[in-house]
Design an enzyme around this catalytic site. Structure first.
Site, PDB file in Angstrom:
ATOM      1  N   GLU A   1       1.198  -1.245   0.054  1.00  0.00           N
ATOM      2  CA  GLU A   1       0.335  -0.390  -0.014  1.00  0.00           C
ATOM      3  C   GLU A   1       0.776   0.904  -0.073  1.00  0.00           C
ATOM      4  O   GLU A   1       1.916   1.337   0.520  1.00  0.00           O
ATOM      5  CB  GLU A   1      -0.681   0.368   1.183  1.00  0.00           C
ATOM      6  CG  GLU A   1      -1.998  -1.068   1.350  1.00  0.00           C
ATOM      7  CD  GLU A   1      -2.337  -0.301   3.212  1.00  0.00           C
ATOM      8  OE1 GLU A   1      -2.959   0.341   3.426  1.00  0.00           O
ATOM      9  OE2 GLU A   1      -1.832  -1.771   4.022  1.00  0.00           O
TER      10      GLU A   1
ATOM     11  N   ASP B   1      -5.781   6.352  11.047  1.00  0.00           N
ATOM     12  CA  ASP B   1      -4.456   5.835  11.754  1.00  0.00           C
ATOM     13  C   ASP B   1      -4.038   6.558  13.205  1.00  0.00           C
ATOM     14  O   ASP B   1      -4.165   7.715  13.741  1.00  0.00           O
ATOM     15  CB  ASP B   1      -4.069   6.863  10.514  1.00  0.00           C
ATOM     16  CG  ASP B   1      -3.640   6.332   9.217  1.00  0.00           C
ATOM     17  OD1 ASP B   1      -3.317   5.461   9.240  1.00  0.00           O
ATOM     18  OD2 ASP B   1      -3.642   6.670   8.065  1.00  0.00           O
TER      19      ASP B   1
END
Lengths: 256, 407, 407, 256
Positions: free
Chosen positions: D48, D59
Site C-alpha cells: 500500500e 491512523d
C-alpha cells in the site's frame, strides 16, 4: 462659664475667633503638645482633639491617614483622655473632643461624658451622630454641663436648621460646603448666604469650617462669622515644615 | 429604621436631606405596584429571572440524608444575586432623577453588577475598591472599566471593602446632588438594609413558589451565606411565615478563636457598635475600632452584618453557623464533581454547612441552598484557594509571553 | 443524511454499527415526545431555560436604525448555548446505555459543557483538546479537570480543534462499546449535524414565541455567528417558515484574501470536500488538504461548516457575511459600554454585522441577534484581543507572586 | 491478471502472503524507495502506498506524524502518482493506493482512477469511504479494472458482512481489532473467530491487518488467513534503525 459665654467674651477683643484641630497621637502625643504650644502662642481660642477611629468616613485624606497612623501607634481612648487632661491643665484655650460615635458608644455614653468632664473638655463634636440618635447623649450632657456641638450644612432645609438650632449648644459648626474635610473652599456669596441662613435660626455663635486655609479666608469670614475653624491646613503645614512652618501658618492666619 | 436595637442612620448632617429624599422615594416605590412590576419585567428580560431550582440528586445520594435543592442565583446576568439589588436601585435612581451612581466593591461582584447596570441605564459610574482588592481582582476591574465605569483604588486603611465604603461615603457627601450611592449589601444606614433586602426578596418569592411546584412542599431548612446579608435576606424573606429553619453561614476563616475570620454571630468575637452608618454587630476591639477580618471569600470578608439578621438571630429565628476556609475548599470540590456546579466561594460556605448537616437528616427531608453566585469568572481566587500548580505554571508562562511581546 | 449534496457519513467501517445504533436511538428520541419533554424540563431546572430576549434600547438608539433584540444564550449554565446540545446528548447517552463520553473542544466551551454534563449524569469523561489550545485556554481546562474530566492535550497537526476531533474519532473507533462521542457542533457524520441542530432548536422555538410576545411580530433579520453552525442552526430553525432574513456571520480574521480567516461561505476560499466524517465546504487546498485557519475567536476557527447551512446558503435561504477581527473588537467594546453585555468573541461576530447593517434599516424594523455565549470567563482571550496593558501587568505581578510562594 | 488471481497464484507457493505499507514522501521518496527495495527482497507480495492527508483520522500516532511530515515536505498527489509509477515499474509486487477519500474527491473520481491505473496501481484502500458512499467510484473502478479493497471489522453484523462481501474485490482487509493502526493486537480466538466469520461471507482472499508486528503473529495467522498486513511495525523498525533494522524486521517476519 459655658462655651457660648466664653466665645462671646473672647469676641469682645477679637473680630474672629479661631478653633484649631489636632488628631491625638499623630504623629505622636509629644508632637501634638508642640503643635498646641504654637496654637496657644498664636492665640487660638478653641481646640478640637480628635480621638482616632478606624472608619473616619467624614474626614478627608490627610486626617484619614492621621487617624490610621495614630491607631497603628497604639493610641487608646484612655491615652486621649489623659492627653486632654494635660492639655486643659496647661493651656488657656478651651478643648472639645472630636471623633466618631462608636468611640462614645463602646465606652458607654455616661462613662464617656464623665471622663470628658474629668479631663477638662467642655463638649464634643460627633459628625456621624445625627440629632435623632443623640437624645440620651444630649440629655446626659446637659446634666453634666457638657455641650454637644451641632453642625449646620448647605443642604439643610430651613425646617431642618430650626431642628438643629434647637439641639445646638455652645456654638454652631457651620459646614461651608459639601464634602469631607480638607479641600479648599471658595469663600464667596454661597458661604455668606449659608451663614446668614444659620444666623436666622440661632443666636449661638457661628464657627465656619471645612477648607479654611489662609488669611484671605479669615478676612472674608470676618463680619460674617464668629469663628474660623482650621483643621487640615494646619496639619499640612506641620507635615510640610514642622514647628516652624506651623508657627508661620498661624502667624499669617491671625495677623489682623 | 430600627430592628430591635439594630439599624438606624448614623451619617453626617450634610446627607440628612439626601437620605430623607431616598427614604421617601423608596416608600413611594414600595407602595407603587407598577414599580415592582417594572422591576420584575426588567429582571426577566435582562437577567433571566426567574432563576431555576435544581435538585442535587447526586450530592444528596452521596451524603445519604436530606434531599438538597439549590436556588440558582448564579444564572443571573453578571453571575450573582447582586444584579437584583443593582437593577432595583437603578430604577430608583431614575426616579430620583440622578445621573450618576457610585458603589463600593470588595470581591468585585457588586462593582461588576453596578457597572453593568450603569451601562444599561446610561448613568455615569464610579466604583470604589480597596487597592488590595484592585490588585487581586483585576478581572472584575477589567470588565468594569470596559463597561465604562471609573474604578478608584482606595489606599486607606486595610485597603479592602470597608475602606471602599468609607471612600464611597466621602464621594456621596460631596456629590449627593446628582449622585446615588448604590450600596451593595443589605448594610449601611436606613433605608439601605431594608431596601436592598426588598429588592433581593424576589429570590425568596420565587423560591417558595418553585419548591411547592417542584416538591409539593416547603423545605425543612434553608442555608445561605452571609457577608453583609443580602442574599440570605433575599431568600429567607420568602419563608418568614413558614415552619422552615433558616441558617446563615458566615466566614469561619481559620476557625473560632483564630481571629482570622469574619463570623459576627456564629462566633463570640463581635459586639454591638456603630460604623458605616448603622448599628449592628461588628468585629471590633474594646476601643470601638474595627478588627481586620479574613475569609477565603472576599465577599464575606466584612466587619458588620445586616441589622435585620442580627435582630432575627437575637430572637432565635435564624441560626448562625460558620464554615472554615478548609471546609469550603472541600465542599467546592465535592459540588463540582458531583453536580457540575461551580458555586462562588462565598456561596460555598452555605454548601459546606448543608453538606455537614444533610447526612443526619432524613431522606424525606429537604434542604434548600441559595447559590448566590458562580465562580467561573473568579478563576484566580478559586485556583489559588485550591493551590493549583498547573494554574500557577500557566500564569508564569503567560507572564513570560507578555514580557516577550513588549520587547 | 444528505442536505443537497452536503452531509453523509464518511467513517471507518468499524463505526458503522455504532453510528447506526446512534441513528436509531436518535430517531426514537425524536419521535418520543417524552424525550423532548424530559430535555426541556432538565434545561429549565438545571440551565435556566427559557433564556430571555433583551431589547438593546441604547445600542439601537446609538445606531439610529433597526431595533436590536438579543437572545440570551449566554445566561445558560456554563455560559453558552453549548449546554443545550450536551444535555441532549447526555440523555441520549443514557438511552444508549453507555457509561463514558468523549468530546473535542477548541476554545473549551464545549469541553466545559460536556464535563459539566458528565458530572451531572455520573459519566466518565475524556476531553480532547489541541495542545496549543490547552496552553492558551488553561481556565477552561482547570474547570473541566475540577469537574472530574480527563483532558488530553493533542499533539498532532495544528494542535487545535480539527486535530482534537481526529483524536476523539480515534478514541471512538477503539471504545465505541461503552463510549458515546458528544460532538460539539453541528458538523461531522450524520446524524450529528441534524441531531445537534435538533437539540439547539430549543433556542429558535423559544425565540420565535418570545419575539411575538415582546414585540407583537417577527424580526426582519436574525444574525448568528457560524463556526460549526450549531447556534445559528439553533435559532434559524425557529424561523424557516417565516419571512425572516437569516444571516450567518463567519470569522473574517484578517479579511478576505488574507488567508488568515475561517470564512467558508462569505469568502471565496472554500470548496466542497470530505473530512471529519462528512461532506461540506472546507477551507482546503487544491490537493484536498485542509488549510490553517485563523480567528480572534477560537470557537469559529474551524475548517468546515454545518451541511444544512451549506445547503441553505446554496439555495439563498441564508445570507453569509464575515466579520474581521478588528470589527469584532470594536463591536465588543460598543456592546459592553452601551448595554452592559459581554458577548463571547464568537458571538460578537454576529453583533458586528448587525451593528454594521442596523443603521441602514428603518426604525420600525427589528433585528434579532443570537448571543451564543458570554466572555466573562474568557478574560485572557478578551484582554489579549483588546491588548489591555493593565491586564498584562497584573499577570506579571501574579507570576512574580507565585514564583515567590514557591521559594 | 486480477488481484484475486494474483494472490491465489502466490498462495500456491506460500502459506501466508505479506502486504506492506509506505507513507509516500515520509521521510522522503528516496527513503521510501530504499524501504521498498528491502520489502521486495523479503518477498513482500503487495504494497500500500499511502497518499498523505491532513486529517488521517483512522491512523495511529506513527502514521499520523508520517502524514504530517510528508505534507510539510511538500508532497503532492502528483508526486505520489509519479512515485507509484516508478515503483510499479521497478518491483514485482503489486501496488495499491491507500488514503482518504477527500484526495480522490478533490481530484475527481474518474481522474483519480485513470491516474491510478496509469501509475500501475491495481486498486485502493479508502478507510473513510463506506460502501454506501462508494457507488460511483466502485462502478467506475469496475469499468477500469481497478479494485476497491473493502474492510471487514469485528463490529460488523453478519448482515453487514454480507453487504461488504458483495462490494469487495481482490481481497478483503480484515481489521483484527477496534481502534486505529499501530497498537499491538493480541492474536487469539477473537481473531480466528472474526476471520472465520468473514470467510463465511466471501471467497476472496483474506488479509488480516492492524497490529501485526512479529513472527509469532505470522505463525498464528498461518492457516487462518491468506495474507498478513504489516504497517506500523515496519515503519517503527525503519525509524529506529534504518535500512538495517527494516531488513532484519522483514527477515524475522517472513522466516518460515
Amino acid at each position: 462659664m459655658g462655651l457660648q459665654s466664653y466665645i462671646e467674651q473672647r469676641k469682645a477683643d477679637k473680630s474672629l475667633l479661631v478653633m484649631a484641630h489636632v488628631v491625638c497621637g499623630y504623629p505622636s502625643f509629644e508632637a501634638n503638645m508642640a503643635e498646641l504650644e504654637i496654637m496657644a502662642e498664636a492665640g487660638v481660642d478653641l481646640v478640637e482633639l480628635q480621638f482616632p477611629f478606624s472608619e473616619p468616613s467624614a474626614d478627608g485624606p490627610l486626617f484619614v491617614r492621621a487617624n490610621e497612623m495614630s491607631l497603628q501607634n497604639g493610641t487608646t481612648v484612655n491615652d486621649c483622655f489623659e492627653f486632654m487632661a494635660a492639655v486643659t491643665a496647661r493651656f488657656p484655650f478651651k478643648v472639645l473632643m472630636m471623633g466618631y460615635y462608636n468611640t462614645v458608644f463602646k465606652l458607654g455614653e455616661e462613662q464617656f461624658l464623665r471622663r470628658l468632664k474629668a479631663a477638662g473638655g467642655v463638649g464634643y463634636i460627633l459628625p456621624d451622630l445625627p440629632i435623632e440618635e443623640a437624645g440620651s447623649l444630649h440629655a446626659l450632657s446637659a446634666e453634666l454641663g457638657l455641650e454637644p456641638i451641632i453642625l449646620m450644612t448647605p443642604t439643610n432645609s430651613d425646617e431642618r436648621l430650626a431642628q438643629l438650632a434647637a439641639a445646638a449648644r455652645g456654638f454652631v459648626y457651620v459646614v461651608a460646603r459639601k464634602g469631607v474635610t480638607g479641600s479648599k473652599t471658595q469663600m464667596g456669596d454661597d458661604v455668606a448666604a449659608l451663614v446668614a441662613r444659620c444666623r436666622a435660626h440661632t443666636d449661638l455663635p457661628l464657627g465656619v469650617g471645612f477648607g479654611i486655609s489662609d488669611r484671605s479666608d479669615m478676612e472674608y469670614l470676618r463680619g460674617h462669622a464668629d469663628m474660623a475653624i482650621v483643621g487640615t491646613a494646619a496639619l499640612r503645614a506641620w507635615e510640610q515644615g514642622g514647628a516652624e512652618q506651623l508657627r508661620q501658618f498661624f502667624s499669617d492666619l491671625v495677623a489682623a | 429604621g430600627y430592628y430591635g436595637q439594630y439599624g438606624g442612620v448614623f451619617l453626617p448632617e450634610i446627607l440628612q436631606a439626601t437620605v430623607n429624599e431616598l427614604l421617601e422615594c423608596f416608600r413611594q416605590c414600595k407602595s407603587d405596584p407598577t414599580f415592582w412590576a417594572e422591576f420584575v419585567e426588567l429582571m426577566q428580560n435582562y437577567s433571566g429571572r426567574p432563576t431555576p431550582i435544581t435538585h442535587m440528586a447526586n450530592l444528596s445520594a452521596h451524603l445519604g440524608g436530606a434531599q438538597i435543592y439549590v436556588k440558582r442565583e448564579d444564572l443571573n446576568h453578571t453571575g450573582s444575586h447582586k444584579i437584583n439589588n443593582v437593577i432595583g436601585q437603578g430604577l430608583l435612581c431614575k426616579r430620583l432623577g440622578k445621573s450618576r451612581v457610585i458603589a463600593e466593591t470588595g470581591a468585585g461582584q457588586h462593582g461588576f453588577a453596578t457597572a453593568t447596570m450603569a451601562a444599561k441605564f446610561g448613568l455615569d459610574c464610579t466604583i470604589y475598591m480597596g487597592a488590595v482588592d484592585v490588585a487581586r481582582q483585576r478581572p472584575n476591574v477589567f470588565w468594569m472599566e470596559n463597561m465604562g465605569a471609573q474604578v478608584v483604588a482606595v489606599q486607606d486603611g486595610q485597603k479592602t471593602l470597608k475602606d471602599a465604603i468609607n471612600e464611597a461615603m466621602r464621594d456621596w457627601v460631596t456629590n449627593m446632588a446628582d449622585t446615588h450611592y448604590v450600596l451593595g449589601t443589605a448594610c449601611g444606614p436606613h433605608p439601605f438594609p431594608e431596601m436592598v433586602s426588598w429588592f433581593q426578596s424576589i429570590v425568596g418569592q420565587e423560591a417558595r413558589a418553585q419548591m411547592l411546584e417542584q416538591t409539593g412542599r416547603l423545605p425543612d431548612r434553608i442555608y445561605a451565606c452571609v457577608g453583609g446579608g443580602s442574599n440570605a435576606m433575599g431568600i429567607f424573606q420568602g419563608f418568614f411565615d413558614d415552619d422552615v429553619e433558616l441558617i446563615g453561614c458566615e466566614a469561619g476563616g481559620h476557625g473560632a478563636g483564630s481571629s482570622l475570620h469574619a463570623a459576627r454571630l456564629a462566633y463570640n468575637d463581635a459586639s454591638v457598635g456603630i460604623a458605616q452608618g448603622f448599628k449592628t454587630y461588628f468585629l471590633q476591639n474594646d476601643q470601638g475600632n474595627m478588627n481586620e477580618t479574613h475569609s477565603i471569600a472576599a465577599g464575606l470578608d466584612y466587619i458588620g452584618i445586616n441589622p435585620i439578621l442580627a435582630y432575627l438571630w437575637e430572637q432565635d429565628k435564624v441560626r448562625f453557623l460558620a464554615a472554615t476556609d478548609d471546609e469550603v475548599r472541600e465542599a467546592l470540590k465535592l459540588t463540582m464533581r458531583t453536580e457540575g456546579l461551580i458555586p462562588a466561594l462565598e456561596t460555598t460556605h452555605a454548601f459546606a454547612k448543608a453538606i455537614e448537616e444533610a447526612p443526619s437528616m432524613g431522606k424525606d427531608e429537604i434542604i434548600l441552598i441559595n447559590q448566590s453566585g458562580r465562580a467561573d469568572k473568579d478563576i484566580f481566587t478559586v485556583a489559588e484557594a485550591l493551590d493549583d500548580n498547573k494554574w500557577k505554571e500557566f500564569i508564569k508562562t503567560k507572564a513570560a509571553q507578555y514580557q516577550q511581546e513588549r520587547q
